[in-house]
Design a protein around this motif. Structure first.
Motif, PDB file in Angstrom:
ATOM      1  N   ILE A   1       0.822  -1.207   0.000  1.00 45.43           N
ATOM      2  CA  ILE A   1       0.000   0.000   0.000  1.00 45.43           C
ATOM      3  C   ILE A   1       0.855   1.256   0.000  1.00 45.43           C
ATOM      4  CG2 ILE A   1      -1.682   1.308   1.367  1.00 45.43           C
ATOM      5  CD1 ILE A   1      -2.859  -1.367   2.256  1.00 45.43           C
ATOM      6  N   ALA A   2       1.973   1.229   0.716  1.00 45.60           N
ATOM      7  CA  ALA A   2       2.824   2.418   0.818  1.00 45.60           C
ATOM      8  C   ALA A   2       3.434   2.805  -0.524  1.00 45.60           C
ATOM      9  CB  ALA A   2       3.933   2.171   1.840  1.00 45.60           C
ATOM     10  N   GLN A   3       3.475   1.889  -1.479  1.00 46.44           N
ATOM     11  CA  GLN A   3       4.100   2.171  -2.764  1.00 46.44           C
ATOM     12  C   GLN A   3       3.081   2.359  -3.879  1.00 46.44           C
ATOM     13  OE1 GLN A   3       7.635  -0.106  -3.674  1.00 46.44           O
ATOM     14  NE2 GLN A   3       7.792  -0.821  -1.575  1.00 46.44           N
ATOM     15  N   LEU A   4       1.825   2.550  -3.510  1.00 43.14           N
ATOM     16  CA  LEU A   4       0.801   2.803  -4.511  1.00 43.14           C
ATOM     17  C   LEU A   4       0.988   4.190  -5.116  1.00 43.14           C
ATOM     18  CD1 LEU A   4      -2.531   1.469  -2.964  1.00 43.14           C
ATOM     19  CD2 LEU A   4      -1.400   0.671  -5.031  1.00 43.14           C
ATOM     20  N   ARG A   5       0.861   4.272  -6.403  1.00 46.13           N
ATOM     21  CA  ARG A   5       0.941   5.557  -7.076  1.00 46.13           C
ATOM     22  C   ARG A   5      -0.444   6.199  -7.186  1.00 46.13           C
ATOM     23  NH1 ARG A   5       3.654   4.487 -12.635  1.00 46.13           N
ATOM     24  NH2 ARG A   5       4.026   6.744 -12.620  1.00 46.13           N
ATOM     25  N   GLU A   6      -1.487   5.388  -7.119  1.00 44.71           N
ATOM     26  CA  GLU A   6      -2.857   5.895  -7.241  1.00 44.71           C
ATOM     27  C   GLU A   6      -3.772   4.993  -6.415  1.00 44.71           C
ATOM     28  OE1 GLU A   6      -6.751   5.982  -8.092  1.00 44.71           O
ATOM     29  OE2 GLU A   6      -5.666   4.420  -9.185  1.00 44.71           O
ATOM     30  N   PRO A   7      -4.173   5.423  -5.197  1.00 41.06           N
ATOM     31  CA  PRO A   7      -4.972   4.555  -4.313  1.00 41.06           C
ATOM     32  C   PRO A   7      -6.477   4.711  -4.471  1.00 41.06           C
ATOM     33  CG  PRO A   7      -4.260   6.476  -3.105  1.00 41.06           C
ATOM     34  CD  PRO A   7      -3.728   6.633  -4.513  1.00 41.06           C
ATOM     35  N   TYR A   8      -6.939   5.675  -5.274  1.00 37.84           N
ATOM     36  CA  TYR A   8      -8.361   6.028  -5.259  1.00 37.84           C
ATOM     37  C   TYR A   8      -9.248   4.983  -5.929  1.00 37.84           C
ATOM     38  CZ  TYR A   8      -5.987  10.360  -4.177  1.00 37.84           C
ATOM     39  OH  TYR A   8      -5.157  11.284  -3.606  1.00 37.84           O
ATOM     40  N   THR A   9      -8.702   4.213  -6.884  1.00 32.97           N
ATOM     41  CA  THR A   9      -9.497   3.171  -7.515  1.00 32.97           C
ATOM     42  C   THR A   9      -9.875   2.103  -6.491  1.00 32.97           C
ATOM     43  OG1 THR A   9      -8.285   3.557  -9.575  1.00 32.97           O
ATOM     44  CG2 THR A   9      -9.579   1.540  -9.425  1.00 32.97           C
ATOM     45  N   ALA A  10      -8.927   1.753  -5.618  1.00 38.01           N
ATOM     46  CA  ALA A  10      -9.214   0.778  -4.567  1.00 38.01           C
ATOM     47  C   ALA A  10     -10.208   1.343  -3.553  1.00 38.01           C
ATOM     48  CB  ALA A  10      -7.919   0.360  -3.875  1.00 38.01           C
ATOM     49  N   ILE A  11     -10.112   2.646  -3.272  1.00 36.71           N
ATOM     50  CA  ILE A  11     -11.069   3.288  -2.364  1.00 36.71           C
ATOM     51  C   ILE A  11     -12.472   3.232  -2.958  1.00 36.71           C
ATOM     52  CG2 ILE A  11     -11.744   5.472  -1.296  1.00 36.71           C
ATOM     53  CD1 ILE A  11      -9.380   4.200   0.084  1.00 36.71           C
ATOM     54  N   ARG A  12     -12.588   3.436  -4.275  1.00 37.94           N
ATOM     55  CA  ARG A  12     -13.892   3.355  -4.928  1.00 37.94           C
ATOM     56  C   ARG A  12     -14.487   1.948  -4.782  1.00 37.94           C
ATOM     57  NH1 ARG A  12     -17.007   5.698  -8.776  1.00 37.94           N
ATOM     58  NH2 ARG A  12     -15.543   7.424  -9.046  1.00 37.94           N
ATOM     59  N   TYR A  13     -13.671   0.944  -5.057  1.00 36.96           N
ATOM     60  CA  TYR A  13     -14.156  -0.434  -4.940  1.00 36.96           C
ATOM     61  C   TYR A  13     -14.656  -0.703  -3.524  1.00 36.96           C
ATOM     62  CZ  TYR A  13     -14.343  -5.505  -5.351  1.00 36.96           C
ATOM     63  OH  TYR A  13     -14.775  -6.814  -5.346  1.00 36.96           O
ATOM     64  N   LEU A  14     -13.935  -0.205  -2.531  1.00 37.29           N
ATOM     65  CA  LEU A  14     -14.306  -0.422  -1.133  1.00 37.29           C
ATOM     66  C   LEU A  14     -15.579   0.341  -0.782  1.00 37.29           C
ATOM     67  CD1 LEU A  14     -13.278  -1.696   1.555  1.00 37.29           C
ATOM     68  CD2 LEU A  14     -12.080   0.453   1.975  1.00 37.29           C
ATOM     69  N   ALA A  15     -15.642   1.619  -1.197  1.00 36.63           N
ATOM     70  CA  ALA A  15     -16.755   2.483  -0.800  1.00 36.63           C
ATOM     71  C   ALA A  15     -18.058   2.110  -1.487  1.00 36.63           C
ATOM     72  CB  ALA A  15     -16.409   3.934  -1.111  1.00 36.63           C
ATOM     73  N   GLU A  16     -17.998   1.455  -2.648  1.00 42.16           N
ATOM     74  CA  GLU A  16     -19.220   1.057  -3.334  1.00 42.16           C
ATOM     75  C   GLU A  16     -19.816  -0.219  -2.750  1.00 42.16           C
ATOM     76  OE1 GLU A  16     -18.549   3.045  -7.767  1.00 42.16           O
ATOM     77  OE2 GLU A  16     -18.150   0.891  -7.454  1.00 42.16           O
ATOM     78  N   ARG A  17     -19.091  -0.863  -1.839  1.00 41.96           N
ATOM     79  CA  ARG A  17     -19.569  -2.095  -1.210  1.00 41.96           C
ATOM     80  C   ARG A  17     -19.755  -1.964   0.297  1.00 41.96           C
ATOM     81  NH1 ARG A  17     -17.116  -2.565  -5.677  1.00 41.96           N
ATOM     82  NH2 ARG A  17     -17.585  -4.255  -7.159  1.00 41.96           N
ATOM     83  N   VAL A  18     -19.239  -0.891   0.868  1.00 40.78           N
ATOM     84  CA  VAL A  18     -19.403  -0.614   2.297  1.00 40.78           C
ATOM     85  C   VAL A  18     -19.759   0.860   2.439  1.00 40.78           C
ATOM     86  CG1 VAL A  18     -18.266  -0.536   4.538  1.00 40.78           C
ATOM     87  CG2 VAL A  18     -17.736  -2.378   2.957  1.00 40.78           C
ATOM     88  N   ASN A  19     -20.700   1.166   3.306  1.00 43.88           N
ATOM     89  CA  ASN A  19     -21.101   2.556   3.531  1.00 43.88           C
ATOM     90  C   ASN A  19     -20.040   3.246   4.390  1.00 43.88           C
ATOM     91  OD1 ASN A  19     -22.346   4.991   4.044  1.00 43.88           O
ATOM     92  ND2 ASN A  19     -24.370   4.078   4.357  1.00 43.88           N
ATOM     93  N   LEU A  20     -18.961   3.682   3.753  1.00 46.30           N
ATOM     94  CA  LEU A  20     -17.841   4.268   4.496  1.00 46.30           C
ATOM     95  C   LEU A  20     -18.212   5.553   5.229  1.00 46.30           C
ATOM     96  CD1 LEU A  20     -14.687   3.682   2.241  1.00 46.30           C
ATOM     97  CD2 LEU A  20     -15.357   2.515   4.333  1.00 46.30           C
ATOM     98  N   PRO A  21     -18.942   6.493   4.621  1.00 41.34           N
ATOM     99  CA  PRO A  21     -19.280   7.718   5.378  1.00 41.34           C
ATOM    100  C   PRO A  21     -20.005   7.410   6.678  1.00 41.34           C
ATOM    101  CG  PRO A  21     -19.731   8.033   3.051  1.00 41.34           C
ATOM    102  CD  PRO A  21     -19.403   6.586   3.227  1.00 41.34           C
ATOM    103  N   GLN A  22     -20.920   6.435   6.650  1.00 38.92           N
ATOM    104  CA  GLN A  22     -21.642   6.084   7.869  1.00 38.92           C
ATOM    105  C   GLN A  22     -20.755   5.324   8.842  1.00 38.92           C
ATOM    106  OE1 GLN A  22     -25.747   4.470   7.595  1.00 38.92           O
ATOM    107  NE2 GLN A  22     -24.916   2.671   8.636  1.00 38.92           N
ATOM    108  N   MET A  23     -19.948   4.402   8.320  1.00 42.52           N
ATOM    109  CA  MET A  23     -19.093   3.604   9.184  1.00 42.52           C
ATOM    110  C   MET A  23     -18.013   4.450   9.855  1.00 42.52           C
ATOM    111  SD  MET A  23     -16.945   0.168   8.186  1.00 42.52           S
ATOM    112  CE  MET A  23     -18.442  -0.784   7.945  1.00 42.52           C
TER     113      MET A  23
END
Length: 557
Positions: free
Chosen positions: A398-420
């Motif tokens: 994770i520390a060497q990711l050049r672009e982490p937002y695609t993984a954040i999208r995958y996570l946020a579309e399956r878990v209600n992150l703002p609420q959690m």
């Protein structure tokens, strides 16, 4: 006038080593068979100038293809687009979609005892280059994900496959379908060896999902034995296992106990395989004797074989040689191979890290005089698994990711992150994007850049991905047809044994189930603990012992 300091002698050999070090520290380039540069290869976890006793510490460094600048630019633009929640039905995955039959892993080329190590090395180098060239020319290449490009690491797998009598494939049950390469199962079956699939980290998902994956694998892979394991059973944890918002919390106790439930399931599978040809009584006695013994998690007893040069040795397999059962342990990075071996042994024997590829060398450890474990470095097999899932699985640092937002999208579309996470929209809007979630988390945690004091979005994204990797934010994928058969799996007999391995109380089981409900109501006034390491006074005083179920099921058929 003082004269300048005389320059120290600098030999041509030293200059050559310096240039080689700089070259390795930068992005490496592979070449196609025509000799032209085609794809960037990124060498991860590289340590420039590090060597011990003449041994190259970077021999087993992870190597993956690197994204182009155009791909990165496009992904960063996508991070500003709104999220589209995914229904539960679409969280079902069919492993055959990601591991097509034409996509196999590199296998050791034929050899014989008349070949010299130099000849074998040249043959394997040539084979591996041809293997990569063939993949690049195939129709699957454009959809392929990260996979291991280091020949030295594949050689370690070849050694384990040659030596073992039983192959132990460890997968993270949250992404079980994405971590099981059918080509490996077919290879083991062809070699007339046995394979045990270990569904690890079963404490993170509902028992019904674990039962669903077990039935899927046993149906699609005849002869495969499936067992459950967790290095964090209930009696090794303290306090609640989740907060009111659904975040998973696993606080380990200072003193650990042997994970007797999971070790017992593996022992039973091995007994079924050897059919009395190897005496496993010492292993069974070890489990019974160490069931209630506590040990300090800081104790370390490392047993490993360090390979100091290219491993071109070969091994003629002899089944149960000298009355010893050899168990090979294979799996992708961060599935918990080292933790599993430590838990089986009842003490810390293998160093553990969340960094992918932490286990760098072939390790042989005797569990008992009749049982030998062979641990292989974490391997990312060739597949078409989406890269965001690979990042969440821990296959890529994770520390060497050049672009982490695609993984954040995958996570946020399956878990209600703002609420959690209980975060507010940075622009007071109702529509969330991956960038908005990262900004909201950065604002809540106080992540600011050093110079301009702006929200450190990148650091916030890394923090969320680490929480997902550790299981604090928990996403799990379902086997095909799970939604239609949910009632069947929630009432099946297998749940009894899964919950036994989890060793959780009834309240803990409810917490795990409720964390998957994206529609749960938000509790007013309740704020999650901002400090990941902080613990309440109630947790410090939590001393209720959870009974080990080993004795209860010792005579249960």
């Amino acid at each position: 006038m003082p004269q300048a300091r005389r320059k120290t002698p600098f030999s041509g050999k030293a200059k050559k080593q310096q240039l080689q070090c700089k070259k390795k520290n930068k992005t490496l380039l592979t070449t196609t068979s025509s000799g032209t540069s085609a794809y960037d290869v990124l060498s991860l976890n590289y340590q420039p100038g590090r060597s011990r006793g003449g041994r190259d510490t970077n021999r087993y460094a992870l190597k993956f293809y690197r994204e182009t600048d155009e791909e990165l630019k496009m992904k960063k633009e996508e991070a500003l687009k709104s999220l589209n929640p995914v229904p539960e039905k679409e969280m079902e995955v069919d492993p055959s979609d990601y591991f097509p039959k034409e996509l196999s892993f590199p296998k050791r080329p034929p050899w014989d005892f008349n070949m010299t190590p130099a000849q074998l090395d040249a043959q394997e180098q040539k084979y591996f280059r041809t293997y990569i060239d063939d993949l690049q020319a195939s129709d699957h290449w454009k959809d392929m994900s990260y996979f291991e490009l280091n020949l030295e690491t594949w050689r370690q797998l070849w050694r384990v496959l040659e030596m073992c009598d039983v192959l132990l494939l460890i997968v993270d049950v949250r992404y079980a379908g994405m971590m099981f390469p059918p080509s490996l199962y077919e290879y083991i079956t062809k070699e007339k060896k046995s394979m045990i699939l270990v569904l690890n980290k079963v404490d993170l998902v509902p028992a019904s999902v674990v039962a669903g994956w077990r039935e899927y694998f046993m149906t699609t892979c005849p002869g495969l034995r499936v067992v459950y394991f967790t290095s964090c059973p209930g009696y090794n944890l303290r306090g609640a296992t989740s907060d009111k918002a659904g975040l998973q919390v696993r606080r380990r106790k200072g003193k650990q106990r042997m994970c007797a439930e999971g070790a017992t399931k593996i022992l039973e599978a091995c007994k079924d395989i050897v059919q009395g040809e190897v005496d496993l009584g010492s292993w069974e006695r070890k489990i019974k004797e160490e069931t209630n013994i506590e040990f300090d998690d800081e104790e370390t007893e490392v047993g490993e074989t360090i390979i100091e040069k290219a491993d071109t040795t070969y091994y003629a397999h002899e089944k149960y040689k000298n009355g010893v059962l050899t168990i090979g342990c294979v799996g992708q990075p961060n599935v918990g191979k080292s933790s599993l071996m430590n838990a089986i042994m009842g003490k810390k024997i293998v160093s553990v890290s969340r960094t992918p590829g932490h286990t760098k060398h072939f390790q042989t450890i005797y569990l008992t005089p009749q049982v030998r474990l062979c641990d292989c470095p974490g391997l990312v097999f060739p597949s078409k698994v989406p890269r965001p899932i690979q990042i969440l699985m821990g296959s890529y640092p994770i520390a060497q990711l050049r672009e982490p937002y695609t993984a954040i999208r995958y996570l946020a579309e399956r878990v209600n992150l703002p609420q959690m996470l209980r975060i507010d929209h940075p622009e007071n809007d109702d529509t969330w994007s991956p960038r908005d979630i990262c900004d909201g988390w950065a604002k809540k945690r106080g992540y600011l850049t050093a110079k301009a004091a702006r929200l450190d979005t990148y650091r916030a994204a890394n923090s969320l991905l680490r929480m997902a990797l550790d299981g604090k934010i928990c996403v799990w994928l379902r086997p095909p047809g799970f939604t239609e058969q949910r009632e069947k799996f929630e009432t099946c007999e297998e749940l009894k044994y899964i919950k036994w391995v989890q060793a959780l109380t009834a309240d803990d089981q409810v917490a795990v189930l409720s964390s998957s409900d994206d529609e749960r109501s938000r509790s007013d006034g309740d704020e999650p603990d901002d400090d990941d390491d902080s613990e309440s006074e109630d947790d410090d005083e939590f001393t209720a012992a959870i009974a080990n179920k080993f004795a209860a099921l010792a005579g249960d058929d």
